[in-house]
Design a protein around this motif. Sequence first.
Motif, PDB file in Angstrom:
ATOM      1  N   SER A 362       0.245  -0.259  -3.619  1.00  0.00           N
ATOM      2  CA  SER A 362       0.298  -0.382  -5.083  1.00  0.00           C
ATOM      3  C   SER A 362      -1.039  -0.064  -5.745  1.00  0.00           C
ATOM      4  O   SER A 362      -1.118   0.040  -6.972  1.00  0.00           O
ATOM      5  N   LEU A 363      -2.102   0.095  -4.942  1.00  0.00           N
ATOM      6  CA  LEU A 363      -3.414   0.449  -5.501  1.00  0.00           C
ATOM      7  C   LEU A 363      -3.408   1.886  -6.004  1.00  0.00           C
ATOM      8  O   LEU A 363      -2.639   2.733  -5.551  1.00  0.00           O
ATOM      9  N   ASP A 364      -4.296   2.150  -6.952  1.00  0.00           N
ATOM     10  CA  ASP A 364      -4.436   3.510  -7.456  1.00  0.00           C
ATOM     11  C   ASP A 364      -5.010   4.412  -6.368  1.00  0.00           C
ATOM     12  O   ASP A 364      -5.719   3.966  -5.464  1.00  0.00           O
ATOM     13  N   SER A 365      -4.730   5.711  -6.475  1.00  0.00           N
ATOM     14  CA  SER A 365      -5.286   6.687  -5.543  1.00  0.00           C
ATOM     15  C   SER A 365      -6.801   6.812  -5.785  1.00  0.00           C
ATOM     16  O   SER A 365      -7.263   6.657  -6.916  1.00  0.00           O
ATOM     17  N   GLY A 368      -4.903   3.643  -2.595  1.00  0.00           N
ATOM     18  CA  GLY A 368      -3.513   3.359  -2.251  1.00  0.00           C
ATOM     19  C   GLY A 368      -2.917   4.317  -1.244  1.00  0.00           C
ATOM     20  O   GLY A 368      -1.830   4.065  -0.723  1.00  0.00           O
ATOM     21  N   ARG A 369      -3.636   5.430  -0.939  1.00  0.00           N
ATOM     22  CA  ARG A 369      -3.125   6.404   0.026  1.00  0.00           C
ATOM     23  C   ARG A 369      -3.880   6.365   1.350  1.00  0.00           C
ATOM     24  O   ARG A 369      -3.782   7.290   2.160  1.00  0.00           O
ATOM     25  N   THR A 418      -2.008  13.304   0.161  1.00  0.00           N
ATOM     26  CA  THR A 418      -2.967  13.354  -0.950  1.00  0.00           C
ATOM     27  C   THR A 418      -3.070  14.751  -1.531  1.00  0.00           C
ATOM     28  O   THR A 418      -2.687  15.723  -0.918  1.00  0.00           O
TER      29      THR A 418
END
Length: 418
Positions: A362-365, A368-369, A418
């Motif tokens: 759920s974290l931002d890129s 989160g990736r 990504t």
Amino acid sequence: MASRPRTKRTAPPPKRRSPKKRASSATAAKARVAKRAVAMAAPGMVEAALAAFAHEVRTPLTGILAISDLLATSDLDERERRWVDTIKAGAEHLASLATLFVDAAKSGHAAFGVRQDLFDLRALARNAGDSLAGRAAAKGLQWRVELSDKLPALVVGDPVRLRAALENLIDNAVKFTETGEVALSVEPMRVAKGKVGIAFAVSDSGIGLALAEIRRLFRPFSQANVSIASRFGGAGLGLSSVKQIARAMGGDIVVAPRRGGGTTFTLTVILTRAKASAAESRDTDGITAGEVRGLRILGVEDNPFGRVVLNTILTELGHSAEFIGRGEAATERIAESAFDAVLMDMVLPGIDGIEAIRRIRSLDSPHGRIAIIGVSGRGDDEAASRAAGADAFLVKPVSPRALATALLEATRRAAAAT
């Protein structure tokens, strides 16, 4: 003749129970409800307890396997290398047995259906021979192992239960032999096309058995005679289980007096000959640690021993690691620092590994990736781990090769996303 007048009958008034009796009845009813609730909850409690047991057992076994793998790369002589291989084979077998306990709890009964896994029959036979040799040497006995050159390599069957049956026979042979020799021979048998019949003969020069004793031998909780039970110990359940395993695998077990004294137990099983394509699909020898550059890894593992083991393997593979013990701390630590991958244990205090993976995703890129590898003592956790967002999955005990493979898979998947 005049009829006699009828008298009207009325039902007697109901007897009223005293308050004490009503309270007693209500208490009994509550007790029955509570008893039913406990009975319904018991299977789940057993499964949870065995799952926790399997997790805890695999932690030290992971260490044993990892260190034995690292020792195998050291400059050892032939005798020392055989010792390392025996340690590793025993630890792998214990880890597999822990999985069987969990499977039995989930099914709700002790009965089982044999697995159909690809395995190296020659390696299993060699490991059984090394086990016999090691136990015999420790007791001062002579030993002999004869493995046929005609044994096939890759077959399909249940290596865990087969190894368990052989270990039981080997243990009995050594236990009931005070002086002399124990031996193992493994020979192929002629069976239907596409199948592989194998006969494992374990013999000893021990106390021997009379015909009447042999007839009682394969009954559950039965031993040959009372003097044997008092002298050597044991519940007598082992040979009953061995017979059950043998028959489930299409074979049987027979016992016969050995010429010159002692006994020979012959275990037969029917396996499936492996196809070349199946063997090729399982070949991972081409994967090496050098295919992945040195990575900075966050390990989420609450067990101190598990941390030491993983850190040792990662260091040997050329990576660096930092460890935390709680899943809820992972998102904060990932956002604070630059990591290349996460090793996420599934069983943690606080939130579990599945929820921790979801929170990381759920974290931002780019945080989160990040590449995530789920780690668990249960293969059943893989689907949930990948559904939550894991790129790869490892089943404990973790080997250096398996960890290198998972890191390669995870980092490639993360890079492609990504």
